[in-house]
Design an enzyme around this catalytic site. Structure first.
Site, PDB file in Angstrom:
ATOM      1  N   ARG B  59       0.453  -1.171  -0.138  1.00 40.31           N
ATOM      2  CA  ARG B  59      -0.505   0.227   0.309  1.00 40.31           C
ATOM      3  C   ARG B  59       1.167   1.425   0.208  1.00 40.31           C
ATOM      4  O   ARG B  59       1.563   1.266   1.137  1.00 40.31           O
ATOM      5  CB  ARG B  59      -0.510  -0.033   1.435  1.00 40.31           C
ATOM      6  CG  ARG B  59      -2.269  -0.949   0.868  1.00 40.31           C
ATOM      7  CD  ARG B  59      -3.194  -1.210   2.400  1.00 40.31           C
ATOM      8  NE  ARG B  59      -2.302  -1.895   2.657  1.00 40.31           N
ATOM      9  CZ  ARG B  59      -1.961  -2.158   4.561  1.00 40.31           C
ATOM     10  NH1 ARG B  59      -3.588  -1.635   5.315  1.00 40.31           N
ATOM     11  NH2 ARG B  59      -1.517  -2.743   5.270  1.00 40.31           N
ATOM     12  N   ASP B  61       1.988   4.553  -0.146  1.00 36.91           N
ATOM     13  CA  ASP B  61       2.075   6.356  -0.206  1.00 36.91           C
ATOM     14  C   ASP B  61       1.380   7.058  -1.040  1.00 36.91           C
ATOM     15  O   ASP B  61       1.809   6.974  -2.223  1.00 36.91           O
ATOM     16  CB  ASP B  61       2.870   7.008   1.478  1.00 36.91           C
ATOM     17  CG  ASP B  61       3.368   6.306   3.122  1.00 36.91           C
ATOM     18  OD1 ASP B  61       1.415   5.685   3.121  1.00 36.91           O
ATOM     19  OD2 ASP B  61       4.163   6.067   3.243  1.00 36.91           O
ATOM     20  N   TYR B 122      12.364  -1.655  -2.801  1.00 32.10           N
ATOM     21  CA  TYR B 122      11.989  -0.500  -3.046  1.00 32.10           C
ATOM     22  C   TYR B 122      12.967  -0.365  -4.128  1.00 32.10           C
ATOM     23  O   TYR B 122      14.606  -0.386  -3.093  1.00 32.10           O
ATOM     24  CB  TYR B 122      11.868   0.146  -2.146  1.00 32.10           C
ATOM     25  CG  TYR B 122      10.275  -0.365  -1.588  1.00 32.10           C
ATOM     26  CD1 TYR B 122       9.055   0.980  -2.280  1.00 32.10           C
ATOM     27  CD2 TYR B 122      10.215  -1.096  -0.144  1.00 32.10           C
ATOM     28  CE1 TYR B 122       8.090   0.458  -1.778  1.00 32.10           C
ATOM     29  CE2 TYR B 122       9.302  -1.469  -0.748  1.00 32.10           C
ATOM     30  CZ  TYR B 122       7.489  -0.661  -0.923  1.00 32.10           C
ATOM     31  OH  TYR B 122       6.396  -0.330  -0.818  1.00 32.10           O
ATOM     32  N   ARG B 209      11.585   4.935   3.358  1.00 28.61           N
ATOM     33  CA  ARG B 209      11.790   6.615   3.865  1.00 28.61           C
ATOM     34  C   ARG B 209      11.865   7.335   4.842  1.00 28.61           C
ATOM     35  O   ARG B 209      13.471   7.310   5.188  1.00 28.61           O
ATOM     36  CB  ARG B 209      10.694   7.396   3.726  1.00 28.61           C
ATOM     37  CG  ARG B 209       9.605   7.394   2.084  1.00 28.61           C
ATOM     38  CD  ARG B 209       8.126   7.900   1.756  1.00 28.61           C
ATOM     39  NE  ARG B 209       7.935   9.178   2.746  1.00 28.61           N
ATOM     40  CZ  ARG B 209       7.293   9.668   2.491  1.00 28.61           C
ATOM     41  NH1 ARG B 209       6.137   8.712   2.745  1.00 28.61           N
ATOM     42  NH2 ARG B 209       6.540  10.606   2.957  1.00 28.61           N
TER      43      ARG B 209
END
Lengths: 263, 263
Positions: B59, B61, B122, B209
């Site tokens: 999910r 952002d 990622y 992040r």
């Protein structure tokens, strides 16, 4: 047009990156916003509004991008300038436009961004997969069917070296003759991307896009690679392939024997 | 939530690319447009408007991008579907949104995009140069001062393996515990770009992040690399660095032991 900076003028070299989508191209035009106009207006913040004029090494078309275009800016001689101030202040005043000044340096004696350049380098990017681009929209030519890049390279090899490129020249091209020398024309694949890398002293108007549009026919097996040679020798724009869209084209770099950006 | 498709349902796996800038993120929210809503609505063109529901492996952002996110779509069992039809029809109905369906395939028995996934990968991209981004705006974190990537890697190595990642977890994170295992955390430089590549079975909310924001402090020499270990061991969000912006983050790929896209 003389090569060197006129007296009373301080000439600066700048290296520029921009997203070409919002603009009519480099050159000022009445029909819309140009990169040239925006850069000159941003530079005039450094001269209390006195005129700054610019000349570029490559007049890119609408929708064509640049990763390393070089231009010069002629400032009034008494403007207080430094490498960092020119780069950062023009970059700041260009906000929020997708145009960035990568480097700035005082031009060597007699140096001219256009006439001193000895090579230009472009990359044309094709996204070669069934699904349309999401993140790369506007920066690639999307071709669904798999391209045969070996055949494309075989066709491309006919264009290497010195030729009359009339067949690959836009009708609107203002150059005196169509004789150009291609130093490199390389087709490579990296996953879903096909890159056409090309370098020459100079190019005719639409030459890269017309060559890519023609080589795509070879990549689709609609054309035998040898037909590129026939198209070239015909010296007739109608004998070559269509013009590839501007989206995939990016001016990568410009070369000078007397590189102004050397520290 | 059960893992397998309910009876009367035809489950399809899709691999998605999207530009996250215009969206509130993957998940449906009242506050704006989500990737999930747009994909489900596009898929309902294949079922004469009957409901299609989706579950994703990640999910993302708001502002976070995807190059290879996997989700599943549950269609009514009688919908006539093929790999090509699902990919191309949903892709077509998603226009002009920057969301593209790269692949589609019928899900294996019992397969679930979220629960069957064994790793997520990622990439976080930093543009590390003085000039602001022109072509990459929205897809990179722009850091002007040069980053010391050797120091960043030294700091990153403290995070590898299994740990309690409470210090790198968003306050809003809904996971039951903060125990996660990082299989890879690699920092590399390619010219002006610094890449942080990270892989794990699963991640906490904002974990990537928050790790990147912390490692940037190390890259700036504001933090010694060993302070990353101290921050981790404190199990306190306040002891780690700030959250890096979403712009640079892209979900690259999701792994399954039973890969539905295998031909």
């Amino acid at each position: 047009m003389t090569d060197a900076a006129p007296p009373g003028i301080s000439r600066w070299a700048i290296r520029i990156e921009f997203d070409g989508r919002p603009y009519v191209g480099w050159q000022r035009q009445k029909s819309g916003l140009s990169v040239q106009q925006l850069i000159e207006e941003a530079a005039e913040h450094l001269t209390q509004g006195r005129k700054v004029s610019s000349v570029t090494a490559g007049r890119t078309d609408s929708g064509v991008h640049a990763a390393g275009l070089v231009a010069h800016l002629d400032f009034p001689d008494d403007a207080p300038l430094s490498r960092k101030a020119v780069r950062d202040a023009i970059g700041y005043h260009l906000k929020p436009h997708p145009i960035s000044i990568l480097e700035a340096a005082p031009a060597p004696e007699g140096w001219n961004a256009r006439f001193s350049a000895t090579w230009r380098r472009y990359r044309y990017t094709i996204l070669n997969r069934p699904a349309r681009p999401a993140m790369q929209e506007g920066f690639v030519w999307h071709i669904r069917a798999p391209l045969d890049i070996e055949a494309m390279q075989e066709g491309a090899n006919h264009l290497l070296g010195g030729h009359d490129f009339t067949s690959f020249r836009a009708a609107a091209c203002q150059a005196r003759d169509a004789l150009r020398t291609l130093d490199e024309l390389t087709i490579t694949r990296s996953g879903e991307y096909v890159y056409v890398d090309v370098q020459a002293r100079s190019f005719l108007h639409h030459q890269v896009r017309n060559m890519v549009g023609t080589l795509a026919l070879v990549g689709h097996h609609q054309w035998h690679p040898d037909r590129v040679k026939e198209a070239l020798e015909a010296r007739d724009r109608c004998k070559a392939g269509p013009t590839a869209p501007p989206d995939g084209l990016c001016l990568m770099d410009v070369g000078y024997p007397d590189n102004p950006f050397q520290p």
